[in-house]
Structure formats: structure tokens, C-alpha cells
Enzyme design. Structure first.
Site, mmCIF file in Angstrom:
data_model
loop_
_atom_site.group_PDB
_atom_site.id
_atom_site.type_symbol
_atom_site.label_atom_id
_atom_site.label_comp_id
_atom_site.label_asym_id
_atom_site.label_seq_id
_atom_site.Cartn_x
_atom_site.Cartn_y
_atom_site.Cartn_z
ATOM 1 N N ASN A 1 0.875 -1.175 0.000
ATOM 2 C CA ASN A 1 0.000 0.000 0.000
ATOM 3 C C ASN A 1 0.912 1.224 0.000
ATOM 4 O O ASN A 1 1.414 1.628 1.036
ATOM 5 C CB ASN A 1 -0.902 -0.038 1.237
ATOM 6 C CG ASN A 1 -1.865 1.129 1.287
ATOM 7 O OD1 ASN A 1 -1.812 2.042 0.453
ATOM 8 N ND2 ASN A 1 -2.754 1.119 2.264
ATOM 9 N N HIS B 1 -13.165 3.134 0.017
ATOM 10 C CA HIS B 1 -13.235 2.094 1.059
ATOM 11 C C HIS B 1 -13.865 0.820 0.508
ATOM 12 O O HIS B 1 -14.385 0.001 1.258
ATOM 13 C CB HIS B 1 -14.083 2.537 2.273
ATOM 14 C CG HIS B 1 -13.494 3.642 3.077
ATOM 15 N ND1 HIS B 1 -14.259 4.600 3.695
ATOM 16 C CD2 HIS B 1 -12.213 3.959 3.365
ATOM 17 C CE1 HIS B 1 -13.481 5.450 4.337
ATOM 18 N NE2 HIS B 1 -12.217 5.089 4.136
ATOM 19 N N HIS C 1 -18.275 1.848 7.568
ATOM 20 C CA HIS C 1 -16.821 1.873 7.772
ATOM 21 C C HIS C 1 -16.503 3.204 8.437
ATOM 22 O O HIS C 1 -16.460 4.253 7.786
ATOM 23 C CB HIS C 1 -16.096 1.726 6.427
ATOM 24 C CG HIS C 1 -14.600 1.844 6.531
ATOM 25 N ND1 HIS C 1 -13.752 0.767 6.354
ATOM 26 C CD2 HIS C 1 -13.803 2.893 6.806
ATOM 27 C CE1 HIS C 1 -12.498 1.161 6.516
ATOM 28 N NE2 HIS C 1 -12.502 2.454 6.782
HETATM 29 P P1 AMP Z 1 -8.983 3.810 11.278
HETATM 30 O O1 AMP Z 1 -8.906 4.912 10.276
HETATM 31 O O2 AMP Z 1 -9.939 2.716 10.897
HETATM 32 O O3 AMP Z 1 -7.638 3.291 11.693
HETATM 33 O O4 AMP Z 1 -9.602 4.464 12.599
HETATM 34 C C1 AMP Z 1 -8.877 5.366 13.388
HETATM 35 C C2 AMP Z 1 -9.820 6.096 14.324
HETATM 36 O O5 AMP Z 1 -10.551 5.165 15.134
HETATM 37 C C3 AMP Z 1 -9.115 6.975 15.337
HETATM 38 O O6 AMP Z 1 -8.875 8.261 14.811
HETATM 39 C C4 AMP Z 1 -10.122 7.062 16.477
HETATM 40 O O7 AMP Z 1 -11.009 8.133 16.245
HETATM 41 C C5 AMP Z 1 -10.895 5.781 16.369
HETATM 42 N N1 AMP Z 1 -10.594 4.839 17.472
HETATM 43 C C6 AMP Z 1 -9.585 3.964 17.559
HETATM 44 N N2 AMP Z 1 -9.617 3.280 18.716
HETATM 45 C C7 AMP Z 1 -10.678 3.743 19.403
HETATM 46 C C8 AMP Z 1 -11.266 3.468 20.672
HETATM 47 N N3 AMP Z 1 -10.759 2.546 21.498
HETATM 48 N N4 AMP Z 1 -12.375 4.153 21.013
HETATM 49 C C9 AMP Z 1 -12.899 5.087 20.178
HETATM 50 N N5 AMP Z 1 -12.399 5.379 18.983
HETATM 51 C C10 AMP Z 1 -11.313 4.745 18.585
#
Ligand code: AMP
Length: 399
Positions: A10, A182, A208
Site C-alpha cells: 500500500n 473504502h 466503515h
Molecule cells: P482507522 O482509520 O480505521 O484506523 O480508525 C482510526 C480512528 O478510530 C481513530 O482516529 C479514532 O477516532 C478511532 N478509534 C480507535 N480506537 C478507538 C477506541 N478505542 N475508542 C474510540 N475510537 C477509537
């Protein structure tokens, strides 16, 4: 040919994420990230069950980065394969396939040309993805490579779904339409939801929710609609993106705040969304912490986000004349119980019977069902795995 180990790439403009996946048992053997490619202080991070390491060495370009990845994969100490012949195929994540790709393809010169043709649609990502492909080709010219497109999922949308209400020539001349992003994640969790439902025939809505967020819906495993558009800016308000706004706000801001097109673009993509509304953070953990301390704008941001997700679920249920399952995935969808509760409460009219207690106590990062037995619509949390989806496509096409 033995298709055991698949390398997943990636590539970003100055970074390159990689995973080596054993497709026989769908396990990750090694993974890591090259950062600051072409910039001072390049560094490769690497993790495997043989050991972890960090190597600081100049990477002039993506070809250098891929050479370093291959070196570490065969390293005597932390390496996981004896030599390069241990890599059967390479799968590349490619962001924008325009209308040219509705599924993953084996990469050849024509495919590379077609990805180049899509650069105007994905000006930030496609050139980086192409550098990753060129780098691999240079270092391992004989290994089959596959491109997996973020936009392929959205290609099954009907024309009335993907067209904007702009003059038709905007579509004909400039390819302005909704593509969606996505896609690899929506497809992966949709397929998993169909498995859990025990049928190929179902209406599924997938949320997502991560740093970038989108909602999509599908009938029998094919995308019907998705919330992102020509670019990933459309749809939900996100970490730093504004999502849907009145399009007239763009010229209004340009005149009123004397902004250039680039400045408005950055304003909408980097300074808005949860970050801009709350003034606190784009990270939902920070937002909840602030909200729990009484920060009204953090509360507002969370409420706006959940409401936007709820509205997409409602409109997609109407669009498909029903829904059998709703899936939450990605960083927020998998982890944020509070957001899931805000989205799912007062949705019983749809036939969703959520176990809200279990939603608060269920394990994080695992596949779980949030609805009670007998719920007409079932709600699942399904961890997404884009790399595994890419590995599956790559193995299938390279075989
Ligand atoms: P991603 O882009 O799928 O990696 O998601 C990242 C985002 O998920 C972060 O910026 C957080 O806002 C959210 N996130 C990750 N872990 C948690 C958690 N334990 N509780 C709430 N939000 C989370």
C-alpha cells in the site's frame, strides 16, 4: 504454482505499508512500514514472529523501499522466508480505478496505462500507487502482480445513483460522478456478514467508521450505494473532513473569506469534521474524554457524526426496500461503543432489537453480534481487513 506467500503493498507518496500473508492459513507472517521515502531520515519498521526491527537507511524512491523490504524479509535473524522465491505474488492497493475497473486485475502494461489515465481522478494517491508498482516490477520482474481498487466496489451502482445533478456534460467531459471509496473494506465485511447470515441473498448496510468514514449498502453482495463520491470528501463528517455541505458554500467562502480553491479544499479536508467542529481533536477517544468533561463542542461533534450515520442507514434501508444486516467496522465502528449506541438508539422502527448492555460490554476488535435473538435486522461488529481482501484477490488471480 504454489501460492503460499503474498506480499501486499500500500504505497503512499512518501510511505509504503507492506504485509506478507500466508494465504493457505490466512495469517500475517510479517508486516511493517517504510516512512520518509525520498526525504531525509528514511526508516523501515518491521514486525514478525522472528523478531522486530527498525532500519534507518536512505530510501531515494519506492524501488529502494521495496528492495529494503525484500532484504529484511530474507534477513538471517528476523527474516521469515529463505529467499525471494518465497513470494508467489504481489497485491497492490490502488485508490482510483475510475470507470475502467470494476474488479481486481492482473497488472500488465495496459493496466498501468489505465491507472495512469485515472490520475486526474486520484491526483494524490494514484501516482504513489504507480510508484509502488514500478518499484516492485524493477526488483522482481517475474512475480505476478495484482491491482485491487478502492473504487471497484462502487462500480455496480446504478446510473441514477452515481450521477450528480450537475449538467450531464460534467460527467461526459470530466468524469464527474460518484465513485465511492473504502470499497475493499465494504466488500470484505459484506462477504463476512453474508457468511454470518448464512445466505448469499441479503441486503446489508456497512458502516466503515474510521479516520475516513463511509457507509455503503449492497444487495446480494453487490454495492447499491455508497456515501463517498468523486472524492472521499462526500458523505459523513469525518476526522478532519466536512462531508456533505451545501455546494454553494465553496464559492461563498472563496468570496467571503477571500480563499483560493486550494485553501477551500484544505479547509474542507483538513480543518473541518470532528476536528474543526470540536476544536479538540479528530480522534474519537479525545472527543469522548472532552465531552465527558462537559465540552459542548465535542458533544456536538459526536452527535453530528452519529446522526449522519443514522440518516444514511435510514435512506439506504428505503433505497433497498429493507435491510437484513447492519455492520460496524474500522477504528470507530469496531471500538467506539458510545458512537454505536448513539447511532442505534431509537431505530427499533426498522426492526432492530439491540442488546445495548452487550454493546457496552462486548470485547473490542472482535466479531460480535449486537442484536438480540429474533431481531428482524441483525447488527454485527466485524473487524475489517483490507490486506486480507487484497491477498485473497491476488492469490485467486495469480493462480
Ligand atoms: P482507522 O482509520 O480505521 O484506523 O480508525 C482510526 C480512528 O478510530 C481513530 O482516529 C479514532 O477516532 C478511532 N478509534 C480507535 N480506537 C478507538 C477506541 N478505542 N475508542 C474510540 N475510537 C477509537
Amino acid at each position: 504454482m504454489d501460492m503460499k506467500n503474498i506480499l501486499i503493498i500500500n504505497a503512499g507518496s512518501s510511505s509504503l505499508k507492506y504485509q506478507l500473508i500466508d494465504i493457505d492459513n490466512e495469517s500475517v507472517i510479517a508486516k511493517g512500514l517504510c516512512e520518509r521515502i525520498g526525504i531525509d531520515g528514511s526508516v523501515l519498521g518491521y514486525k514478525s514472529n522472528k523478531g522486530n526491527t527498525e532500519i534507518r537507511r536512505d530510501m531515494k524512491n519506492h524501488e529502494d523501499a521495496i528492495k529494503m523490504v525484500l532484504d529484511v524479509l530474507v534477513d538471517e535473524k528476523v527474516g521469515v522466508i529463505p529467499d525471494m522465491s518465497g513470494i508467489a505474488a504481489v497485491g497492490h492497493r490502488v485508490v482510483h480505478g475510475g470507470e475502467k475497473f470494476s474488479e481486481s486485475v492482473l497488472i500488465d502494461d495496459d493496466v498501468i496505462k489505465a491507472i495512469e489515465d485515472c490520475i486526474p481522478l486520484g491526483p494524490l494517491h494514484n501516482p504513489a500507487n504507480l510508484m509502488g508498482i514500478a518499484g516492485c516490477r524493477a526488483v522482481m520482474p517475474k512475480v505476478p502482480m495484482v491491482a485491487v481498487f478502492d473504487t471497484a466496489w462502487g462500480q455496480s451502482m446504478a446510473k441514477e445513483t452515481y450521477m450528480y445533478g450537475l449538467a450531464y456534460e460534467a460527467y461526459e467531459k470530466y468524469g464527474i460522478r460518484r465513485y465511492g471509496f473504502h470499497g475493499t473494506s465494504h466488500r470484505y465485511v459484506t462477504q463476512r456478514a453474508l457468511k454470518l447470515l448464512g445466505t448469499d441473498k441479503a441486503k446489508v448496510i456497512t458502516c466503515h467508521l474510521g479516520n475516513g468514514s463511509s457507509v455503503s449498502c449492497s444487495k446480494d453482495g453487490r454495492c447499491v450505494d455508497t456515501s463517498m463520491g468523486l472524492t472521499p470528501l462526500e458523505g459523513l463528517p469525518m476526522g478532519t473532513r466536512c462531508g456533505n455541505i451545501d455546494p454553494a458554500i465553496v464559492p461563498y467562502l472563496m468570496k467571503r473569506a477571500d480563499m483560493s480553491a486550494e485553501q477551500v479544499d484544505a479547509y474542507m479536508n483538513k480543518k473541518s469534521g470532528m476536528f474543526g467542529i470540536s476544536g479538540v481533536s479528530s480522534d474519537f477517544r479525545d472527543l469522548w474524554a472532552a465531552a465527558n468533561e462537559g465540552n459542548e463542542r465535542a458533544k456536538l461533534a459526536l452527535s453530528m457524526f452519529a446522526l449522519a450515520v443514522k440518516k444514511y442507514i435510514g435512506s439506504y434501508a428505503a433505497e433497498m426496500n429493507g435491510v437484513d444486516a447492519i455492520v460496524f467496522t474500522a477504528g470507530i465502528g469496531e471500538n467506539d461503543r458510545g458512537v454505536r449506541e448513539l447511532v442505534l438508539k431509537d431505530m427499533d422502527f426498522l426492526g432492530i432489537d439491540v442488546d445495548f448492555e452487550y454493546n457496552q460490554s462486548c470485547p473490542r476488535g472482535e466479531e460480535v453480534e449486537l442484536t438480540k435473538k429474533g431481531s428482524k435486522v441483525r447488527v454485527f461488529v466485524i473487524p475489517t481487513d483490507e490486506e486480507m481482501a487484497i491477498a485473497r484477490d491476488t492469490a485467486a488471480l495469480a493462480r
